[in-house]
Write a protein that holds these residues in place. Structure first.
Motif, PDB file in Angstrom:
ATOM      1  N   VAL A 100       0.844  -1.193   0.000  1.00 25.70           N
ATOM      2  CA  VAL A 100       0.000   0.000   0.000  1.00 25.70           C
ATOM      3  C   VAL A 100       0.881   1.245   0.000  1.00 25.70           C
ATOM      4  CG1 VAL A 100      -1.684   1.328   1.343  1.00 25.70           C
ATOM      5  CG2 VAL A 100      -1.951  -1.153   1.101  1.00 25.70           C
ATOM      6  N   THR A 101       1.836   1.291   0.906  1.00 24.60           N
ATOM      7  CA  THR A 101       2.733   2.436   1.015  1.00 24.60           C
ATOM      8  C   THR A 101       3.550   2.609  -0.261  1.00 24.60           C
ATOM      9  OG1 THR A 101       2.874   2.085   3.401  1.00 24.60           O
ATOM     10  CG2 THR A 101       4.587   3.441   2.405  1.00 24.60           C
ATOM     11  N   LEU A 102       4.081   1.534  -0.791  1.00 16.56           N
ATOM     12  CA  LEU A 102       4.925   1.594  -1.983  1.00 16.56           C
ATOM     13  C   LEU A 102       4.129   2.055  -3.210  1.00 16.56           C
ATOM     14  CD1 LEU A 102       7.643   1.182  -3.321  1.00 16.56           C
ATOM     15  CD2 LEU A 102       7.061  -1.250  -3.574  1.00 16.56           C
ATOM     16  N   ILE A 103       2.960   1.483  -3.425  1.00 18.29           N
ATOM     17  CA  ILE A 103       2.160   1.856  -4.600  1.00 18.29           C
ATOM     18  C   ILE A 103       1.730   3.315  -4.508  1.00 18.29           C
ATOM     19  CG2 ILE A 103      -0.024   1.450  -5.815  1.00 18.29           C
ATOM     20  CD1 ILE A 103       0.390  -1.563  -5.158  1.00 18.29           C
ATOM     21  N   ARG A 104       1.319   3.761  -3.327  1.00 18.15           N
ATOM     22  CA  ARG A 104       0.909   5.159  -3.173  1.00 18.15           C
ATOM     23  C   ARG A 104       2.102   6.104  -3.394  1.00 18.15           C
ATOM     24  NH1 ARG A 104      -3.242   6.450   1.406  1.00 18.15           N
ATOM     25  NH2 ARG A 104      -4.651   7.189  -0.198  1.00 18.15           N
ATOM     26  N   LYS A 105       3.289   5.705  -2.964  1.00 18.98           N
ATOM     27  CA  LYS A 105       4.497   6.509  -3.203  1.00 18.98           C
ATOM     28  C   LYS A 105       4.765   6.606  -4.700  1.00 18.98           C
ATOM     29  CE  LYS A 105       9.468   5.937  -2.801  1.00 18.98           C
ATOM     30  NZ  LYS A 105       9.594   5.573  -4.185  1.00 18.98           N
ATOM     31  N   GLU A 106       4.655   5.486  -5.398  1.00 22.20           N
ATOM     32  CA  GLU A 106       4.879   5.480  -6.847  1.00 22.20           C
ATOM     33  C   GLU A 106       3.824   6.318  -7.568  1.00 22.20           C
ATOM     34  OE1 GLU A 106       7.535   4.411  -8.374  1.00 22.20           O
ATOM     35  OE2 GLU A 106       8.415   3.463  -6.619  1.00 22.20           O
ATOM     36  N   LEU A 107       2.587   6.286  -7.089  1.00 18.45           N
ATOM     37  CA  LEU A 107       1.536   7.107  -7.688  1.00 18.45           C
ATOM     38  C   LEU A 107       1.806   8.599  -7.467  1.00 18.45           C
ATOM     39  CD1 LEU A 107      -1.599   4.960  -6.911  1.00 18.45           C
ATOM     40  CD2 LEU A 107      -0.863   5.697  -9.186  1.00 18.45           C
ATOM     41  N   ASP A 108       2.353   8.952  -6.323  1.00 14.31           N
ATOM     42  CA  ASP A 108       2.732  10.350  -6.084  1.00 14.31           C
ATOM     43  C   ASP A 108       3.816  10.783  -7.068  1.00 14.31           C
ATOM     44  OD1 ASP A 108       0.928  10.812  -4.004  1.00 14.31           O
ATOM     45  OD2 ASP A 108       2.369  10.219  -2.454  1.00 14.31           O
ATOM     46  N   GLU A 109       4.782   9.922  -7.320  1.00 12.04           N
ATOM     47  CA  GLU A 109       5.835  10.218  -8.297  1.00 12.04           C
ATOM     48  C   GLU A 109       5.258  10.261  -9.712  1.00 12.04           C
ATOM     49  OE1 GLU A 109       9.098   7.483  -7.745  1.00 12.04           O
ATOM     50  OE2 GLU A 109       9.353   8.083  -5.644  1.00 12.04           O
ATOM     51  N   PHE A 110       4.302   9.386  -9.981  1.00  9.32           N
ATOM     52  CA  PHE A 110       3.630   9.360 -11.281  1.00  9.32           C
ATOM     53  C   PHE A 110       2.928  10.692 -11.538  1.00  9.32           C
ATOM     54  CE2 PHE A 110      -0.158   8.686 -13.851  1.00  9.32           C
ATOM     55  CZ  PHE A 110       0.365   8.041 -14.962  1.00  9.32           C
ATOM     56  N   ARG A 111       2.292  11.247 -10.514  1.00 12.66           N
ATOM     57  CA  ARG A 111       1.571  12.510 -10.658  1.00 12.66           C
ATOM     58  C   ARG A 111       2.510  13.632 -11.120  1.00 12.66           C
ATOM     59  NH1 ARG A 111       1.091  16.761  -7.735  1.00 12.66           N
ATOM     60  NH2 ARG A 111       2.051  15.798  -5.923  1.00 12.66           N
ATOM     61  N   VAL A 112       3.715  13.671 -10.586  1.00 13.97           N
ATOM     62  CA  VAL A 112       4.690  14.688 -10.993  1.00 13.97           C
ATOM     63  C   VAL A 112       5.070  14.491 -12.465  1.00 13.97           C
ATOM     64  CG1 VAL A 112       7.020  15.582 -10.584  1.00 13.97           C
ATOM     65  CG2 VAL A 112       5.539  14.994  -8.641  1.00 13.97           C
ATOM     66  N   LEU A 113       5.317  13.253 -12.863  1.00 17.19           N
ATOM     67  CA  LEU A 113       5.618  12.955 -14.266  1.00 17.19           C
ATOM     68  C   LEU A 113       4.439  13.321 -15.158  1.00 17.19           C
ATOM     69  CD1 LEU A 113       7.356   9.480 -13.836  1.00 17.19           C
ATOM     70  CD2 LEU A 113       8.470  11.641 -14.471  1.00 17.19           C
ATOM     71  N   PHE A 114       3.236  13.046 -14.669  1.00 16.12           N
ATOM     72  CA  PHE A 114       2.005  13.343 -15.403  1.00 16.12           C
ATOM     73  C   PHE A 114       1.908  14.845 -15.691  1.00 16.12           C
ATOM     74  CE2 PHE A 114      -2.494  14.572 -15.279  1.00 16.12           C
ATOM     75  CZ  PHE A 114      -3.031  13.762 -16.267  1.00 16.12           C
ATOM     76  N   LEU A 115       2.165  15.671 -14.683  1.00 14.71           N
ATOM     77  CA  LEU A 115       2.091  17.120 -14.862  1.00 14.71           C
ATOM     78  C   LEU A 115       3.068  17.592 -15.936  1.00 14.71           C
ATOM     79  CD1 LEU A 115       1.777  18.192 -11.128  1.00 14.71           C
ATOM     80  CD2 LEU A 115      -0.007  18.346 -12.885  1.00 14.71           C
ATOM     81  N   ASP A 116       4.291  17.092 -15.892  1.00 15.94           N
ATOM     82  CA  ASP A 116       5.284  17.449 -16.909  1.00 15.94           C
ATOM     83  C   ASP A 116       4.850  16.978 -18.291  1.00 15.94           C
ATOM     84  OD1 ASP A 116       6.899  18.631 -14.995  1.00 15.94           O
ATOM     85  OD2 ASP A 116       8.205  16.877 -14.779  1.00 15.94           O
ATOM     86  N   TRP A 117       4.324  15.770 -18.346  1.00 14.44           N
ATOM     87  CA  TRP A 117       3.892  15.180 -19.612  1.00 14.44           C
ATOM     88  C   TRP A 117       2.767  16.001 -20.230  1.00 14.44           C
ATOM     89  CZ3 TRP A 117      -0.590  11.737 -20.328  1.00 14.44           C
ATOM     90  CH2 TRP A 117      -0.601  11.075 -21.559  1.00 14.44           C
ATOM     91  N   VAL A 118       1.745  16.327 -19.449  1.00 12.84           N
ATOM     92  CA  VAL A 118       0.616  17.104 -19.965  1.00 12.84           C
ATOM     93  C   VAL A 118       1.083  18.489 -20.412  1.00 12.84           C
ATOM     94  CG1 VAL A 118      -1.577  18.214 -19.322  1.00 12.84           C
ATOM     95  CG2 VAL A 118      -1.157  15.829 -18.702  1.00 12.84           C
ATOM     96  N   ASN A 119       1.989  19.085 -19.674  1.00 17.00           N
ATOM     97  CA  ASN A 119       2.499  20.408 -20.056  1.00 17.00           C
ATOM     98  C   ASN A 119       3.306  20.370 -21.347  1.00 17.00           C
ATOM     99  OD1 ASN A 119       1.327  21.988 -18.051  1.00 17.00           O
ATOM    100  ND2 ASN A 119       2.942  21.471 -16.596  1.00 17.00           N
ATOM    101  N   SER A 120       3.730  19.176 -21.776  1.00 18.86           N
ATOM    102  CA  SER A 120       4.490  19.053 -23.026  1.00 18.86           C
ATOM    103  C   SER A 120       3.592  18.940 -24.254  1.00 18.86           C
ATOM    104  CB  SER A 120       5.419  17.831 -22.961  1.00 18.86           C
ATOM    105  OG  SER A 120       4.681  16.631 -23.120  1.00 18.86           O
ATOM    106  N   PHE A 121       2.280  18.809 -24.076  1.00 16.36           N
ATOM    107  CA  PHE A 121       1.365  18.653 -25.213  1.00 16.36           C
ATOM    108  C   PHE A 121       1.403  19.911 -26.085  1.00 16.36           C
ATOM    109  CE2 PHE A 121      -1.790  15.688 -22.767  1.00 16.36           C
ATOM    110  CZ  PHE A 121      -0.819  14.728 -22.672  1.00 16.36           C
ATOM    111  N   ASP A 122       1.408  19.717 -27.383  1.00 16.91           N
ATOM    112  CA  ASP A 122       1.444  20.810 -28.347  1.00 16.91           C
ATOM    113  C   ASP A 122       0.035  21.389 -28.508  1.00 16.91           C
ATOM    114  OD1 ASP A 122       1.756  22.554 -30.472  1.00 16.91           O
ATOM    115  OD2 ASP A 122       2.438  21.027 -31.884  1.00 16.91           O
ATOM    116  N   THR A 123      -0.183  22.586 -27.973  1.00 17.21           N
ATOM    117  CA  THR A 123      -1.508  23.211 -28.037  1.00 17.21           C
ATOM    118  C   THR A 123      -1.855  23.701 -29.438  1.00 17.21           C
ATOM    119  OG1 THR A 123      -0.602  25.345 -27.352  1.00 17.21           O
ATOM    120  CG2 THR A 123      -1.461  23.919 -25.610  1.00 17.21           C
TER     121      THR A 123
END
Length: 163
Positions: A100-123
């Protein structure tokens, strides 16, 4: 390098696959006799499977509106996964909280990657979303919103004429 290879090399995709592998390991540790946990197990697995698939879909589409639609679904499933995994802490029949702790930690890290990824989309690479939800920021055409007139609707357009 193929588009699929490029997708597989993205940090966000690799993190999504790591989360999926952790979820699969978690599934093996869940008690079989608890009906609620077995139901939760299927929700957790589905959420973890959809995330990398939607990343691949967003990368394959390359249009801003399609990428944003996929991003919205990724966010929804990641949030569900975070809550569902966390809910296991409250079940007496499940004691292995390290996953539980490990998956939630990885999801928190995923969220940061997600923000960067979405900001890279060509508008600039988009098709107009008439619903207005997945248009680039500031791209609302008020003429489209205000353009509908009651007289524009003709119910006969929806019925076949009988001969």
């Amino acid at each position: 390098m193929s588009r699929l290879d490029k997708t597989k090399n993205l940090p966000i995709y690799q993190k999504a696959m790591l989360i999926y592998q952790l979820v699969e390991s978690l599934m093996a540790s869940l008690p079989e006799e608890d009906e609620y946990i077995q139901d939760t197990k299927e929700l957790i697995r589905a959420d973890a499977m959809i995330i990398p698939a939607k990343i691949a879909g967003a990368e394959g589409g390359d249009l801003y509106s399609i990428r944003m639609q996929n991003a919205a679904l990724i966010r929804e499933h990641a949030m569900h996964l975070y809550v569902q995994v966390g809910s296991l802490r409250f079940h007496e029949s499940y004691k292995d909280l390290e996953y539980v702790t490990l998956i939630r930690k990885e999801l928190d890290e995923f969220r940061v990657l997600f923000l960067d990824w979405v900001n890279s989309f060509d508008t600039n690479n988009h098709i107009w979303d008439e619903w207005g939800l997945f248009n680039p920021p500031g791209a609302i055409r008020s003429t489209e919103i205000d353009g509908f007139e009651e007289d524009d609707f003709n119910s006969d357009d929806f019925f076949d004429e009988e001969d």
